[in-house]
Enzyme design. Structure first.
Site, PDB file in Angstrom:
ATOM      1  N   LYS A 181      -4.494   8.232  -2.200  1.00 40.52           N
ATOM      2  CA  LYS A 181      -3.326   8.318  -2.924  1.00 40.52           C
ATOM      3  C   LYS A 181      -3.507   9.602  -3.714  1.00 40.52           C
ATOM      4  O   LYS A 181      -4.617  10.082  -3.625  1.00 40.52           O
ATOM      5  CB  LYS A 181      -2.816   7.264  -3.720  1.00 40.52           C
TER       6      LYS A 181
HETATM    7  C1  LIG Z   1       4.020   1.830  -0.779  1.00 42.70           C
HETATM    8  C2  LIG Z   1       2.705   1.112  -0.891  1.00 42.70           C
HETATM    9  N1  LIG Z   1       2.800  -0.030  -1.779  1.00 42.70           N
HETATM   10  C3  LIG Z   1       1.658  -0.702  -2.298  1.00 42.70           C
HETATM   11  C4  LIG Z   1       0.334  -0.167  -1.541  1.00 42.70           C
HETATM   12  C5  LIG Z   1      -0.850  -1.169  -1.841  1.00 42.70           C
HETATM   13  O1  LIG Z   1      -1.708  -0.277  -2.393  1.00 42.70           O
HETATM   14  P1  LIG Z   1      -3.243  -0.565  -2.203  1.00 42.70           P
HETATM   15  O2  LIG Z   1      -3.739  -0.073  -0.994  1.00 42.70           O
HETATM   16  O3  LIG Z   1      -3.974  -0.159  -3.378  1.00 42.70           O
HETATM   17  O4  LIG Z   1      -3.619  -2.148  -2.360  1.00 42.70           O
HETATM   18  C6  LIG Z   1       0.392   0.839  -0.559  1.00 42.70           C
HETATM   19  C7  LIG Z   1      -0.844   1.195  -0.247  1.00 42.70           C
HETATM   20  O5  LIG Z   1      -0.949   2.088   0.657  1.00 42.70           O
HETATM   21  C8  LIG Z   1       1.564   1.424  -0.356  1.00 42.70           C
HETATM   22  O6  LIG Z   1       1.503   2.540   0.486  1.00 42.70           O
END
Ligand SMILES: Cc1ncc(COP(=O)(O)O)c(C=O)c1O
Length: 439
Positions: free
Chosen positions: A225
């Site tokens: 990110k």
């Molecule tokens: C659209 C979206 N929502 C939620 C998440 C979840 O994030 P995390 O990997 O920090 O749990 C991601 C992770 O890539 C994502 O792309």
């Protein structure tokens, strides 16, 4: 002596002409780049003495836990991060959590989504969106994406039933979902809107930061990110009750002093929670990263702009739909084709030029996956799929347009630290290859 081929290629590029296009590398021409261009993870490229100092503070004070620790001073890294996060994103409240997945579960529970409720989400999104709905015992209902790769606002209304409670507006791969078309549908049917900003941290929609527009916003601060501590997440909202429920859920149902001070008088009582609390090491690193967010976003946007500018005049150019080009992050520049075969030829030819491109990524076409199609849960009596509606809903084949769109777009990923020469190479490779594929 002037190399005639090189001269013609340069002239064609300068004039924006496709007449004297040089030989493609795939056909034996000299590739645009000898060493393939590769985007790196953004946040860690900006790690410096600031992140180091934040980590050293936590080590030296011996206070890694956000609620209390050694000495008389309260630990302040995560609390300060929350305060600055809310200020940067223009919301009354921000809550730090351990991941974007934890943030989604926290937000869905804050909204009191549960068994018997339905949630509309795009077919193309990350697993965590679907998981958060199922883990709450609710039923996921997929909508198609459009050529923005985000939920198609025209496909939402047909998916609404009396049980629908929530629309997930997921801002994918740096591109804001079209909130001006999603919010009226939600208002008309009295639905809540969750903005998932995981893949678009720092992007905006018509001047408003993503995560401040719907009822609640979620962010991921994982490695891929915009800013990162390896893992991490956040929840934003302007609603004090949603914030209180989120804060209680992300802990173990109680409300700590830090959040009571932000909220004023609590309105809720204890309930069960999950412990998605962020630790002070992560809070410190994320605080340093947050203070660099605008620098990172500015750099990657400028690089994307150079690519858009450089290819703008290509005949027949078909780009990913951008509901607000100024607000987009510029994580990638996607070009569209009439067929999947054309797109595959573009990918092969671009790779040969040393400028690899890929189809939309970072998400999954969920209704095509076996565990989704077969509604697999840890326990066979999971409430999402035991109601008559849960049993009857069919996921396989529900969103064919999504599959088609994803197969017809590809583009290069961008990096905030790409040089002008790097973006010039992207432009040169696209100018060389694209017209020969679509022409
Ligand atoms: C659209 C979206 N929502 C939620 C998440 C979840 O994030 P995390 O990997 O920090 O749990 C991601 C992770 O890539 C994502 O792309």
């Amino acid at each position: 002596m002037v190399d005639r081929r090189k001269f013609l290629a340069t002239a064609a590029l300068a004039a924006g002409s496709t007449q004297a296009a040089p030989q493609l590398a795939i056909k034996g021409g000299k590739p645009v780049r000898a060493k393939p261009l590769r985007a790196d993870y953004w946040g860690p490229q900006y790690y410096d003495a600031k992140e180091r100092q934040e980590l050293m503070d936590v080590l030296e004070t011996g206070r890694p836990f956000r609620w209390y620790g050694r000495g008389t001073e309260p630990p302040m890294k995560v609390a300060t991060f929350e305060k600055e996060f809310a200020a940067r994103f223009g919301t009354r409240f921000a809550l730090a959590v351990t991941s974007g997945t934890g943030a989604l579960q926290t937000a869905v529970n804050a909204l009191q989504i549960g068994p018997g409720d339905e949630v509309i989400l795009p077919a193309w999104t990350w697993h965590s969106c679907y998981d958060a709905v199922v883990l709450a015992g609710a039923l996921p209902v997929f909508a198609e994406i459009d050529e923005s790769f985000n939920i198609d606002p025209t496909d939402i209304e047909g998916k609404i039933t009396p049980q629908t409670k929530l629309i997930m507006a997921v801002h994918l791969q740096g591109n804001p979902a079209d909130m001006d078309r999603i919010l009226p549908v939600a208002r008309k049917h009295r639905l809540k809107v969750l903005e998932d900003c995981a893949q678009s941290v720092g992007a905006s929609y018509k001047g408003r930061p993503l995560g401040s527009i719907g009822d609640i916003g979620i962010f991921s601060l994982q490695l891929n990110k915009t800013i990162t501590a390896g893992e991490g997440g956040a929840v934003t909202t302007n609603d004090p009750v949603l914030f209180e429920r989120a804060a209680r859920f992300h802990d173990l149902g109680g409300l700590r002093d830090v959040h009571q001070r932000v909220l004023g008088k609590p309105q809720l009582d204890w309930f069960v929670g999950c412990n998605f609390r962020m630790n002070e090491f992560s809070g410190g690193v994320l605080l340093a990263q947050l203070r660099k967010l605008d620098l990172i976003v500015g750099a990657v946007r400028a690089n994307a702009q150079r690519v858009y500018e450089g290819i703008r005049d290509l005949p027949g150019l078909h780009l990913r739909q951008l509901p607000d080009p100024a607000g987009e992050l510029g994580a990638a520049v996607f070009l569209g084709f009439k067929t999947k075969e054309q797109c595959e030829r573009f990918k092969t030819a671009m790779r040969a030029e040393g400028v690899p491109v890929s189809n939309p990524g970072g998400s999954a076409n969920l209704p095509t996956l076996p565990y989704v199609i077969h509604k697999v849960t840890v326990h066979p009596a999971w409430p999402s799929f035991t109601s008559p509606r849960g049993r009857s809903i069919q996921y396989a084949g529900c969103c064919p347009r999504t599959t088609d769109i994803l197969s017809r777009f590809a583009g290069p990923h961008l990096d905030p630290k790409f040089t002008r020469a790097d973006t010039d190479d992207i432009v040169a490779a696209i100018r060389r290859v694209y017209p020969q594929i679509v022409g």
